[in-house]
Each structure stands twice: as structure tokens, then as C-alpha cells.
Scaffold this active site. Structure first.
Site, PDB file in Angstrom:
ATOM      1  N   ASN A 147     -40.899  -3.359  32.845  1.00 51.44           N
ATOM      2  CA  ASN A 147     -40.309  -3.734  34.140  1.00 51.44           C
ATOM      3  C   ASN A 147     -41.399  -3.876  35.211  1.00 51.44           C
ATOM      4  O   ASN A 147     -41.225  -3.478  36.360  1.00 51.44           O
ATOM      5  CB  ASN A 147     -39.259  -2.695  34.559  1.00 51.44           C
ATOM      6  CG  ASN A 147     -38.348  -3.231  35.653  1.00 51.44           C
ATOM      7  OD1 ASN A 147     -38.224  -4.436  35.854  1.00 51.44           O
ATOM      8  ND2 ASN A 147     -37.726  -2.327  36.390  1.00 51.44           N
ATOM      9  N   SER A 148     -42.566  -4.385  34.767  1.00 50.45           N
ATOM     10  CA  SER A 148     -43.698  -4.567  35.686  1.00 50.45           C
ATOM     11  C   SER A 148     -44.584  -5.637  35.056  1.00 50.45           C
ATOM     12  O   SER A 148     -44.256  -6.188  34.008  1.00 50.45           O
ATOM     13  CB  SER A 148     -44.476  -3.257  35.842  1.00 50.45           C
ATOM     14  OG  SER A 148     -44.989  -2.856  34.583  1.00 50.45           O
ATOM     15  N   ASP A 154     -46.204   1.166  24.204  1.00 55.51           N
ATOM     16  CA  ASP A 154     -44.814   1.590  24.351  1.00 55.51           C
ATOM     17  C   ASP A 154     -44.761   3.042  23.887  1.00 55.51           C
ATOM     18  O   ASP A 154     -45.024   3.337  22.712  1.00 55.51           O
ATOM     19  CB  ASP A 154     -43.922   0.703  23.476  1.00 55.51           C
ATOM     20  CG  ASP A 154     -42.454   1.106  23.560  1.00 55.51           C
ATOM     21  OD1 ASP A 154     -42.153   2.183  24.125  1.00 55.51           O
ATOM     22  OD2 ASP A 154     -41.606   0.350  23.045  1.00 55.51           O
ATOM     23  N   LYS A 166     -35.051   3.243  35.067  1.00 55.48           N
ATOM     24  CA  LYS A 166     -34.638   3.957  36.280  1.00 55.48           C
ATOM     25  C   LYS A 166     -33.428   3.403  37.005  1.00 55.48           C
ATOM     26  O   LYS A 166     -33.161   3.777  38.139  1.00 55.48           O
ATOM     27  CB  LYS A 166     -35.803   3.997  37.249  1.00 55.48           C
ATOM     28  CG  LYS A 166     -36.234   2.613  37.726  1.00 55.48           C
ATOM     29  CD  LYS A 166     -36.784   2.646  39.131  1.00 55.48           C
ATOM     30  CE  LYS A 166     -36.800   1.287  39.748  1.00 55.48           C
ATOM     31  NZ  LYS A 166     -37.088   1.247  41.138  1.00 55.48           N
ATOM     32  N   SER A 193     -35.517  13.380  39.180  1.00 54.32           N
ATOM     33  CA  SER A 193     -34.764  12.668  40.208  1.00 54.32           C
ATOM     34  C   SER A 193     -33.708  13.580  40.803  1.00 54.32           C
ATOM     35  O   SER A 193     -33.182  14.476  40.122  1.00 54.32           O
ATOM     36  CB  SER A 193     -34.086  11.467  39.544  1.00 54.32           C
ATOM     37  OG  SER A 193     -33.021  10.997  40.321  1.00 54.32           O
ATOM     38  N   TYR A 202     -28.575   7.638  33.381  1.00 53.48           N
ATOM     39  CA  TYR A 202     -29.928   7.786  33.939  1.00 53.48           C
ATOM     40  C   TYR A 202     -30.144   9.228  34.406  1.00 53.48           C
ATOM     41  O   TYR A 202     -31.133   9.882  34.031  1.00 53.48           O
ATOM     42  CB  TYR A 202     -30.122   6.806  35.109  1.00 53.48           C
ATOM     43  CG  TYR A 202     -31.302   7.157  35.974  1.00 53.48           C
ATOM     44  CD1 TYR A 202     -32.601   6.915  35.550  1.00 53.48           C
ATOM     45  CD2 TYR A 202     -31.114   7.761  37.224  1.00 53.48           C
ATOM     46  CE1 TYR A 202     -33.683   7.270  36.342  1.00 53.48           C
ATOM     47  CE2 TYR A 202     -32.183   8.117  38.013  1.00 53.48           C
ATOM     48  CZ  TYR A 202     -33.468   7.872  37.570  1.00 53.48           C
ATOM     49  OH  TYR A 202     -34.539   8.236  38.360  1.00 53.48           O
ATOM     50  N   LYS A 209     -32.630  12.519  32.938  1.00 55.18           N
ATOM     51  CA  LYS A 209     -33.545  13.358  33.727  1.00 55.18           C
ATOM     52  C   LYS A 209     -33.202  14.840  33.549  1.00 55.18           C
ATOM     53  O   LYS A 209     -34.079  15.687  33.439  1.00 55.18           O
ATOM     54  CB  LYS A 209     -33.509  12.958  35.204  1.00 55.18           C
ATOM     55  CG  LYS A 209     -34.067  11.567  35.479  1.00 55.18           C
ATOM     56  CD  LYS A 209     -35.546  11.451  35.102  1.00 55.18           C
ATOM     57  CE  LYS A 209     -36.102  10.070  35.316  1.00 55.18           C
ATOM     58  NZ  LYS A 209     -37.486   9.903  34.845  1.00 55.18           N
ATOM     59  N   ASN A 234     -34.863   9.322  47.204  1.00 63.12           N
ATOM     60  CA  ASN A 234     -34.840   7.860  47.024  1.00 63.12           C
ATOM     61  C   ASN A 234     -36.144   7.221  47.499  1.00 63.12           C
ATOM     62  O   ASN A 234     -36.275   6.914  48.681  1.00 63.12           O
ATOM     63  CB  ASN A 234     -33.638   7.250  47.756  1.00 63.12           C
ATOM     64  CG  ASN A 234     -32.362   7.378  46.962  1.00 63.12           C
ATOM     65  OD1 ASN A 234     -31.995   8.484  46.576  1.00 63.12           O
ATOM     66  ND2 ASN A 234     -31.696   6.274  46.678  1.00 63.12           N
ATOM     67  N   GLY A 291     -21.174   5.408  39.109  1.00 66.87           N
ATOM     68  CA  GLY A 291     -22.405   6.184  38.903  1.00 66.87           C
ATOM     69  C   GLY A 291     -23.024   6.697  40.194  1.00 66.87           C
ATOM     70  O   GLY A 291     -23.919   7.527  40.170  1.00 66.87           O
ATOM     71  N   ASP A 292     -22.537   6.199  41.337  1.00 65.54           N
ATOM     72  CA  ASP A 292     -23.097   6.637  42.626  1.00 65.54           C
ATOM     73  C   ASP A 292     -22.572   8.024  43.014  1.00 65.54           C
ATOM     74  O   ASP A 292     -21.364   8.265  42.926  1.00 65.54           O
ATOM     75  CB  ASP A 292     -22.689   5.648  43.736  1.00 65.54           C
ATOM     76  CG  ASP A 292     -23.753   4.596  43.998  1.00 65.54           C
ATOM     77  OD1 ASP A 292     -24.910   4.792  43.574  1.00 65.54           O
ATOM     78  OD2 ASP A 292     -23.427   3.579  44.642  1.00 65.54           O
TER      79      ASP A 292
HETATM   80  C1  UD1 Z   1     -30.917   6.705  42.204  1.00 67.28           C
HETATM   81  C2  UD1 Z   1     -31.383   8.127  42.337  1.00 67.28           C
HETATM   82  C3  UD1 Z   1     -32.831   8.172  42.789  1.00 67.28           C
HETATM   83  C4  UD1 Z   1     -33.693   7.307  41.863  1.00 67.28           C
HETATM   84  C5  UD1 Z   1     -33.129   5.910  41.829  1.00 67.28           C
HETATM   85  C6  UD1 Z   1     -33.896   5.055  40.845  1.00 67.28           C
HETATM   86  C7  UD1 Z   1     -29.363   9.289  43.009  1.00 67.28           C
HETATM   87  C8  UD1 Z   1     -28.659  10.005  44.093  1.00 67.28           C
HETATM   88  N1  UD1 Z   1     -30.544   8.821  43.304  1.00 67.28           N
HETATM   89  O1  UD1 Z   1     -30.916   6.164  43.471  1.00 67.28           O
HETATM   90  O2  UD1 Z   1     -33.298   9.490  42.754  1.00 67.28           O
HETATM   91  O3  UD1 Z   1     -34.997   7.272  42.365  1.00 67.28           O
HETATM   92  O4  UD1 Z   1     -31.783   5.954  41.381  1.00 67.28           O
HETATM   93  O5  UD1 Z   1     -33.340   3.795  40.744  1.00 67.28           O
HETATM   94  O6  UD1 Z   1     -28.875   9.161  41.908  1.00 67.28           O
HETATM   95  N2  UD1 Z   1     -26.538   0.239  47.564  1.00 67.28           N
HETATM   96  C9  UD1 Z   1     -25.705  -0.709  48.091  1.00 67.28           C
HETATM   97  N3  UD1 Z   1     -25.853  -1.994  47.684  1.00 67.28           N
HETATM   98  C10 UD1 Z   1     -26.819  -2.372  46.786  1.00 67.28           C
HETATM   99  C11 UD1 Z   1     -27.678  -1.387  46.248  1.00 67.28           C
HETATM  100  C12 UD1 Z   1     -27.498  -0.094  46.659  1.00 67.28           C
HETATM  101  O7  UD1 Z   1     -24.838  -0.402  48.905  1.00 67.28           O
HETATM  102  O8  UD1 Z   1     -26.887  -3.569  46.452  1.00 67.28           O
HETATM  103  C13 UD1 Z   1     -26.379   1.627  47.995  1.00 67.28           C
HETATM  104  C14 UD1 Z   1     -25.969   2.557  46.845  1.00 67.28           C
HETATM  105  O9  UD1 Z   1     -24.596   2.631  46.721  1.00 67.28           O
HETATM  106  C15 UD1 Z   1     -26.589   3.868  47.341  1.00 67.28           C
HETATM  107  C16 UD1 Z   1     -27.813   3.436  48.136  1.00 67.28           C
HETATM  108  O10 UD1 Z   1     -27.620   2.075  48.452  1.00 67.28           O
HETATM  109  O11 UD1 Z   1     -25.719   4.501  48.219  1.00 67.28           O
HETATM  110  C17 UD1 Z   1     -29.097   3.572  47.359  1.00 67.28           C
HETATM  111  O12 UD1 Z   1     -28.944   2.933  46.095  1.00 67.28           O
HETATM  112  P1  UD1 Z   1     -30.189   2.681  45.134  1.00 67.28           P
HETATM  113  O13 UD1 Z   1     -31.318   2.150  45.924  1.00 67.28           O
HETATM  114  O14 UD1 Z   1     -29.699   1.890  43.981  1.00 67.28           O
HETATM  115  O15 UD1 Z   1     -30.616   4.104  44.693  1.00 67.28           O
HETATM  116  P2  UD1 Z   1     -29.739   5.322  44.063  1.00 67.28           P
HETATM  117  O16 UD1 Z   1     -28.830   4.819  43.006  1.00 67.28           O
HETATM  118  O17 UD1 Z   1     -29.157   6.121  45.182  1.00 67.28           O
END
Ligand code: UD1
Length: 341
Positions: free
Chosen positions: A37-38, A60, A87, A127, A152, A156, A182, A299-300
Site C-alpha cells: 500500500n505504498s 513480504d 490498517k 491502535s 483490524y 491489534k 488517529n 466498525g466505527d
Molecule cells: C482507525 C483507528 C486508528 C487507526 C486507523 C487506521 C479507531 C477508533 N481508530 O481510525 O487508531 O490509526 O483506523 O486506519 O478505530 N469518516 C467519515 N467519512 C469518511 C472517512 C471517515 O465521516 O469518508 C469519519 C469516521 O467515521 C471516523 C473519522 O472520520 O469518525 C475518522 O475515520 P478514519 O480516518 O477512517 O479513522 P478511524 O477509523 O477512526
């Protein structure tokens, strides 16, 4: 010269940590990545921001024999910093087996390799997702872990347990587990940042792409039980995260650790809603974001933010960058990408 191995060094946090290691320590630095992914271009950007060379290997980590073979010539390895992992919360929900296979096997192989090479210091990327929907906020390192909300997060939780049991049966090994909240933003120079090969599904890159009309931001849910109805997270600048790894490395190599496995939250301590992130971005970029609100994302977790006192006290680490710095650096990086970055 002593060597530090960085896995996932071409990735988002890994590449920022390479920069800090190369600029602020004397170690010989070896980076392993398989570019899942890079891309190698990430190393080229790192090279522009450091003044000394580093070694790279395309491995890998799920291929144990290749790991052993390619690194057979390395000696005097002081430590391993293990970033390489998948991730994405939503991708892990869509394909759990892929996540369990990759994240667990790579860790196991690396621990086996560390044992063979008698590498004494191990730093693991964990995480805040390990906390699940915690009963009390902010979470401390002692907050009981709830059920993981995504595969995910579960990988962890399992990774942390593997390290704990491995250290218990191999007392020569010392580990630091860092629970990132985050990570967002980019190097303050704007010359490097997050550039996933696949379409991003983290908030910050989607925001910066949306500002240029290259993506469409849908906010996942506005009916949460939070102060403004939006999900709350603890956003932390990627360079602050990188810096914590240097501090953790010194902590281990100077034998300041009191336990064989030490655990730290890496967050700012501030819970910030998705709306507040958008507002910060609009302020620093001067761009109005055209976004919509959609349903909740599977998953959120609802809200999570850190108590970071332990990392401050024991590692001597403290976050330096504000939410505005995070958004401004992410925006500068997006503009660099546009220029062919
Ligand atoms: C999760 C982990 C974090 C990890 C990351 C890696 C949790 C709480 N946190 O972050 O430790 O480093 O994964 O990927 O599990 N959002 C939107 N619209 C979008 C994308 C995101 O509204 O298109 C919102 C999400 O609902 C969330 C926030 O933005 O509330 C952050 O989302 P994201 O950046 O994807 O990170 P997490 O899933 O919180």
C-alpha cells in the site's frame, strides 16, 4: 554501527519515522516494505529530507524464509520497529481473513526472526481501536479492552497479546507497544505525506481530495450521542507519532523500562468531532468543503480519546502540533501531489 530495522518504512507512519531516525539518531537504518500500500517513490521523498543513506529490502513479512534469507547478512541489530500491517477499518470488515492472515503472520515471523537474531528491543504499532467502545473517556492504558469493533482492531488486540506472551517466554526481549489514536497530517515541509496505493478511506486524505474535487466526502453519521452528533476521535500529527518511536527506542536501549512490555497511548488528549476537523481544514486552507452526511460506517466506534500522561512521564514525549497544523500540513502535501510531488 548498530542497526535498527523498520518494517513498513515506505508507508505513512513508517516513512515519517525513517526521517526522524535518520535525522536524530546515529543508527544504521534498514527499511523493509513490500509496497502493498505504498511505493518506492516514498523512499525518494524521504531521501530529500535526510542527509544520510539507508538500506531498503523488498520483503513480504508473511514469507518467513524470504525474510531470513534477505536479512541473513545483517548483524548487530539493536531493535525492530514494526509498522508493516494492513490498517483499514472498513476493508477489514469486508475481508477479515486477509487482515488476520497478514497482520498476525507478519508479526509472528518477525518475532521468530528477532529470536534467531537475538534482537532485544521491539516496538509495535498498536491502535486505540483495541479499546472498542470504552465505558469511560479518556482511556488510559489500564482501561479494560472491550470487544473490538472491527477485525483490524482485533488483529491489534491479538498482536499485543502475542507480544506479551512472547516476551514472557523470552526474557531477553523488551517491547514497547504504542497505541496510536488517529494519525493525520504530513511532514511540515509538505514534501511527503500519506500516499496509499489504494483509494484512501481515512478522513484526512478524503478531505484534502474533496477540496480539489477529486473525491466526495460523506460524513458517516451525525446522530451519535456526542456533543454535536458526529464521531469523536483524538487526531495526532504523524511527526509527533514518529517522534514517539525515537523516544521509545531510547527508553528501551537506555534500559529505563520497568517492565518487559510497556504500553503507551499516543494521542493529544483532545476529543475532536468530524465536524471540527472539517472546520479546521476550511479555516487553514481557505476552501469550503462540499460534503454530505450519510449513514454510520460499520466498525466505527462512537468516541475515543487518550489520556497520554504515561507517555509524557515515562517516555518524555509530548505532542507538538495542533489540529490546525495537522490540516495545514495535509493540505500542503495534497498540493505537492497535485504538482506531481
Ligand atoms: C482507525 C483507528 C486508528 C487507526 C486507523 C487506521 C479507531 C477508533 N481508530 O481510525 O487508531 O490509526 O483506523 O486506519 O478505530 N469518516 C467519515 N467519512 C469518511 C472517512 C471517515 O465521516 O469518508 C469519519 C469516521 O467515521 C471516523 C473519522 O472520520 O469518525 C475518522 O475515520 P478514519 O480516518 O477512517 O479513522 P478511524 O477509523 O477512526
Amino acid at each position: 554501527m548498530k542497526t535498527i530495522i523498520v518494517t513498513g518504512g515506505a508507508g505513512y507512519i513508517g516513512s515519517h519515522t525513517l526521517i526522524e531516525l535518520l535525522n536524530n539518531t546515529d543508527y544504521n537504518i534498514v527499511s523493509i516494505d513490500n509496497f502493498s500500500n505504498s511505493s518506492v517513490a516514498s523512499y525518494d521523498r524521504v531521501k530529500k529530507l535526510v542527509s544520510r543513506p539507508f538500506q531498503t529490502f523488498n520483503i513480504d513479512l508473511c514469507n518467513e524464509n524470504d525474510l531470513r534469507l534477505q536479512l541473513s547478512g545483517l548483524t548487530n541489530i539493536e531493535g525492530v520497529i514494526h509498522f508493516a500491517a494492513f490498517k483499514s477499518v472498513p476493508d477489514s470488515v469486508a475481508d477479515p481473513v486477509l487482515y488476520y492472515f497478514n497482520n498476525i503472520n507478519s508479526l509472528n515471523n518477525l518475532l521468530k526472526f528477532s529470536k534467531e537474531k537475538q534482537i532485544r528491543n521491539f516496538i509495535f504499532s498498536s491502535s486505540c481501536s483495541v479499546y472498542g467502545n470504552a465505558d469511560e473517556l479518556p482511556v488510559t492504558e489500564d482501561t479494560p479492552l472491550k470487544k473490538a469493533e472491527s477485525p483490524y482492531g482485533h488483529t491489534k488486540q491479538i498482536g499485543e497479546e502475542i507480544i506479551r506472551f512472547f516476551c514472557a517466554s523470552n526474557p531477553w526481549l523488551n517491547a514497547v507497544i504504542l497505541r496510536y489514536f488517529n494519525p493525520v497530517g504530513a511532514h511540515m515541509s509538505g514534501l511527503t505525506g500519506e500516499l496509499p496505493v489504494t483509494k484512501p478511506n481515512n478522513l484526512a486524505p478524503i478531505i484534502t481530495q474533496t477540496a480539489l474535487g477529486k473525491n466526495t466526502l460523506t460524513v458517516f453519521g451525525s446522530d451519535y450521542n456526542t456533543r454535536d452528533g458526529y464521531c469523536v476521535r483524538d487526531y495526532i500529527h504523524v511527526t509527533d507519532i514518529a517522534d514517539a518511536h525515537i523516544k521509545a527506542l531510547h527508553y528501551l536501549t537506555e534500559h529505563r523500562n520497568k517492565k518487559s512490555v510497556s504500553l503507551y497511548n499516543l494521542g493529544t488528549g483532545n476529543g475532536v468531532s468530524v465536524l471540527e476537523v472539517i472546520q479546521s481544514f476550511e479555516k487553514v486552507s481557505g476552501k469550503k468543503l462540499n460534503y454530505g452526511v450519510g449513514p454510520r460506517r460499520e466498525g466505527d466506534v462512537v468516541a475515543v480519546y487518550a489520556n497520554n500522561s504515561l507517555a509524557k512521564e515515562e517516555l518524555g514525549w509530548s505532542p507538538q502540533y495542533s489540529l490546525d497544523d495537522m490540516m495545514l500540513s495535509a493540505w500542503k502535501w495534497q498540493l505537492t501531489i497535485e504538482k506531481g510531488g
